[in-house]
Write an enzyme that holds these catalytic residues in place. Structure first.
Site, PDB file in Angstrom:
ATOM      1  N   ASP A 199      18.864  -5.827 -19.317  1.00 56.29           N
ATOM      2  CA  ASP A 199      18.364  -4.875 -18.336  1.00 56.29           C
ATOM      3  C   ASP A 199      16.852  -4.678 -18.491  1.00 56.29           C
ATOM      4  O   ASP A 199      16.362  -4.511 -19.611  1.00 56.29           O
ATOM      5  CB  ASP A 199      19.074  -3.529 -18.580  1.00 56.29           C
ATOM      6  CG  ASP A 199      18.660  -2.470 -17.594  1.00 56.29           C
ATOM      7  OD1 ASP A 199      18.949  -2.635 -16.399  1.00 56.29           O
ATOM      8  OD2 ASP A 199      18.030  -1.469 -18.010  1.00 56.29           O
ATOM      9  N   GLU A 271      31.427 -21.621 -26.920  1.00 53.08           N
ATOM     10  CA  GLU A 271      30.664 -22.079 -28.080  1.00 53.08           C
ATOM     11  C   GLU A 271      29.324 -21.357 -28.105  1.00 53.08           C
ATOM     12  O   GLU A 271      28.747 -21.112 -27.028  1.00 53.08           O
ATOM     13  CB  GLU A 271      30.373 -23.579 -27.940  1.00 53.08           C
ATOM     14  CG  GLU A 271      31.526 -24.468 -28.307  1.00 53.08           C
ATOM     15  CD  GLU A 271      31.896 -24.289 -29.767  1.00 53.08           C
ATOM     16  OE1 GLU A 271      31.043 -24.559 -30.631  1.00 53.08           O
ATOM     17  OE2 GLU A 271      33.036 -23.855 -30.039  1.00 53.08           O
TER      18      GLU A 271
HETATM   19  C1  NOJ Z   1      17.820  -1.645 -13.946  1.00 50.11           C
HETATM   20  C2  NOJ Z   1      19.240  -1.399 -13.556  1.00 50.11           C
HETATM   21  O1  NOJ Z   1      19.672  -2.448 -12.722  1.00 50.11           O
HETATM   22  C3  NOJ Z   1      19.268  -0.051 -12.879  1.00 50.11           C
HETATM   23  O2  NOJ Z   1      20.497   0.205 -12.278  1.00 50.11           O
HETATM   24  C4  NOJ Z   1      18.928   0.997 -13.909  1.00 50.11           C
HETATM   25  O3  NOJ Z   1      18.838   2.255 -13.279  1.00 50.11           O
HETATM   26  C5  NOJ Z   1      17.593   0.701 -14.588  1.00 50.11           C
HETATM   27  N1  NOJ Z   1      17.437  -0.684 -14.947  1.00 50.11           N
HETATM   28  C6  NOJ Z   1      17.439   1.510 -15.832  1.00 50.11           C
HETATM   29  O4  NOJ Z   1      18.276   1.013 -16.845  1.00 50.11           O
END
Ligand code: NOJ
Length: 560
Positions: A199, A271
């Site tokens: 993320d 793997e």
């Molecule tokens: C990107 C994620 O896709 C979003 O949904 C989130 O609010 C922000 N990052 C913060 O983690």
């Protein structure tokens, strides 16, 4: 042998909205388990699950208070084990969402960090004294609006949060963070997961001095290929992301991903060298952004397998814009790097609402015939649009602050049946977000056996991909569409196998002459049997997309 994700299709499940198994109005992990046969039937290869870890749910799971525990709304650790086991038994891979940039303010690390300036964990987060006027240390903005800094009266300093004030940013210049996070990665690899989506990974690298970001001149044309995100984009994000530090961290992450061997092989399907890493990388406001974005593959292809590509999400519906998006990606990829494509995700308005239903069908054909790994957002295979919500139904913190940017409409329940709420939860229960009013009609049950449905179209395209090597491993080149200016035509070629994709972006019919004779294998509109036969000239209806197979290709098997 190439890794599963190269020729495979990835399907994104937003667990809170996919299937409620325990009648509390929230989707959960056992709900996902109950849908695995559907996902196999659809033909996808892996599932990316948005976060289900322990969380106060301020940002619906992206605010994690324990990375190695399942939040009670979703189930428990035993349920993840069932999910991984049942998915693997069907040959489906599980990709988890790893949130490295920030935690919840309820994470014990932050509680300790905030407890005192002398806390041994103080430096795990980004703390700074107030500016001379007592205000925030610099002009950085939070993605959800307002300053990226919140003052902590107890310890007399500000902490940084790129997102919500309850999502403090970790300090990745402190090696202890990396050690702690790699423990989390090992924990989930030991549980048998097949990859991670990282993320907001570009944000872990901030300029060490945290200088002010330059203002974005309001009069200037947006120098971005992506929509502007309100107040957040009142500055140019030069110093709050994309510092070279990210690349050092990603190389070490990749090494761990490729080498870690779980103590027990019981739950393992993939793997080590075939595990997947994809990452969210938004650099649209950087000069030469395609080069910076492609840099996330790593100079030696030793960082992410794929930085996520949102160009189809941001492009307007026109042949020129989509061709430019495809060319941009194809021309900036490092040698041997593998592309990926998506039409939507949990942060973006759904494709059927952005473009319209006929265009969403054509978009699906495009997505599943481009070169690279397709990512399907749950419900897009049904043509599910955004759900209209009343002001009192808004749950997303971003939507509360900036309604136009709220993400609830695209996160509404998956419609399974013609029952109330589309069968997402039992009839007497209120789902956490309302189901779309047309949920029963759009549901899986209603589309499954209809030859002309969006679901049938999606399933047929996925099956064809599996049987036609040119659609997975083939090259892509443009075919000139002659006078049809709003039509895009490309050819996929693998050895002697050739497929042609024709997409009419316009509201007028169009005629295209191809360099060879094809049969129409798939069309997004109802075609008569006669109009599917052998032809080199194809008439396209408004917004129609066609997949044609060269009649001389040896791979005659079209997957049906
Ligand atoms: C990107 C994620 O896709 C979003 O949904 C989130 O609010 C922000 N990052 C913060 O983690």
């Amino acid at each position: 042998m190439s890794p599963w994700w190269r020729d495979g299709v990835l399907y994104q499940v937003y667990p809170l909205s996919f299937k409620d198994s325990n009648a509390d109005g929230h989707g959960d992990l056992l709900g996902v388990v109950s849908t695995l046969d559907y996902l196999c039937w659809l033909g996808v290869d892996g599932i990316w699950l948005n976060p289900f870890f322990r969380s106060p749910m301020v940002d619906f799971g992206y605010d994690i208070s324990d990375h190695c525990a399942v939040d009670g709304r979703f189930g428990d650790q035993a349920d993840v084990e069932v999910l991984i086991r049942e998915a693997h038994a069907r040959g489906l891979r599980i990709v988890l969402d790893l949130v490295l940039n920030h935690t919840s303010d309820e994470h014990p690390w932050f509680a300790e960090s905030r407890s005192s300036r002398r806390s041994p964990r103080r430096d795990w987060y980004v703390w700074r004294p107030p500016a001379a006027d007592g205000g925030p240390p610099n002009n950085w903005k939070s993605a959800f609006g307002g300053p990226a800094w919140t003052f902590d009266p107890h310890s007399g300093e500000y902490y940084l949060h790129t997102f919500h004030r309850r999502q403090p940013d970790l300090n990745w210049r402190n090696p202890a963070i990396e050690r702690a996070m790699w423990e989390v990665v090992r924990f989930w690899l030991d549980a048998g997961v097949d990859g991670f989506r990282l993320d907001a990974i570009h944000h872990i690298g901030k300029h060490p001095q945290l200088p002010d970001n330059p203002p974005r001149e309001p009069s200037a044309r947006p120098d971005t290929a992506y929509r502007l995100l309100g107040e957040f984009d009142s500055v140019l994000h030069r110093y709050d992301k994309n510092d070279p530090l990210v690349h050092d961290v990603l190389r070490r992450f990749r090494n761990l991903l490729d080498t870690h061997r779980p103590a027990s092989a019981d739950a393992v399907l993939t793997e080590p060298g075939h595990r997947l890493s994809v990452g969210e990388v938004h650099l649209f406001d950087w000069p030469d952004w395609p080069q910076h974005w492609a840099g996330y593959y790593g100079a030696e292809l030793d960082e992410l397998h794929m930085p996520l590509n949102l160009l189809l999400v941001s492009a307007p519906w026109s042949a020129e814009a989509i061709r430019s998006a495809i060319s941009t990606v194809e021309s900036c990829l490092p040698r041997s790097a593998w592309p990926n494509w998506a039409l939507g995700n949990h942060d973006e308005s759904r494709v059927a609402s952005r473009y319209g239903q006929p265009q969403a069908r054509a978009g699906m054909l495009l997505l599943l015939t481009l070169r690279g790994t397709p990512l399907i957002y749950y419900g897009d295979e049904l043509g599910l649009p955004d759900t209209p919500l009343a002001a009192g139904q808004i749950r997303d913190p971003w939507g509360h602050r900036q309604p136009a940017l709220g993400r609830d409409p695209q996160r509404c329940p998956m419609p399974w049946t013609s029952d109330p709420h589309g069968g997402f939860c039992p009839p007497g229960i209120q789902p956490w977000l309302p189901a779309h009013p047309a949920a029963p009609e759009l549901s899986v049950a209603n589309q499954r056996d209809r030859p002309d449905s969006m679901l049938t179209l999606t399933r047929r395209l996925i099956a064809l991909r599996r049987h036609r090597p040119e659609l997975t491993s083939g090259s892509l080149d443009w075919v000139e569409a002659g006078a049809a200016t709003d039509v895009l035509v490309y050819r996929r070629t693998h050895r002697d196998n050739r497929s042609y994709v024709l997409v009419n972006f316009g509201a007028q019919p169009a005629t295209v002459r191809l360099p060879e004779t094809i049969t129409v294998a798939v069309s997004t509109v109802a075609r008569s049997a006669a109009s599917q036969g052998r032809r080199a000239q194809v008439q396209l209806e408004p917004f129609e997309a066609v997949l044609g197979l060269s009649i001389t290709s040896p791979a005659a098997n079209d997957g049906t």
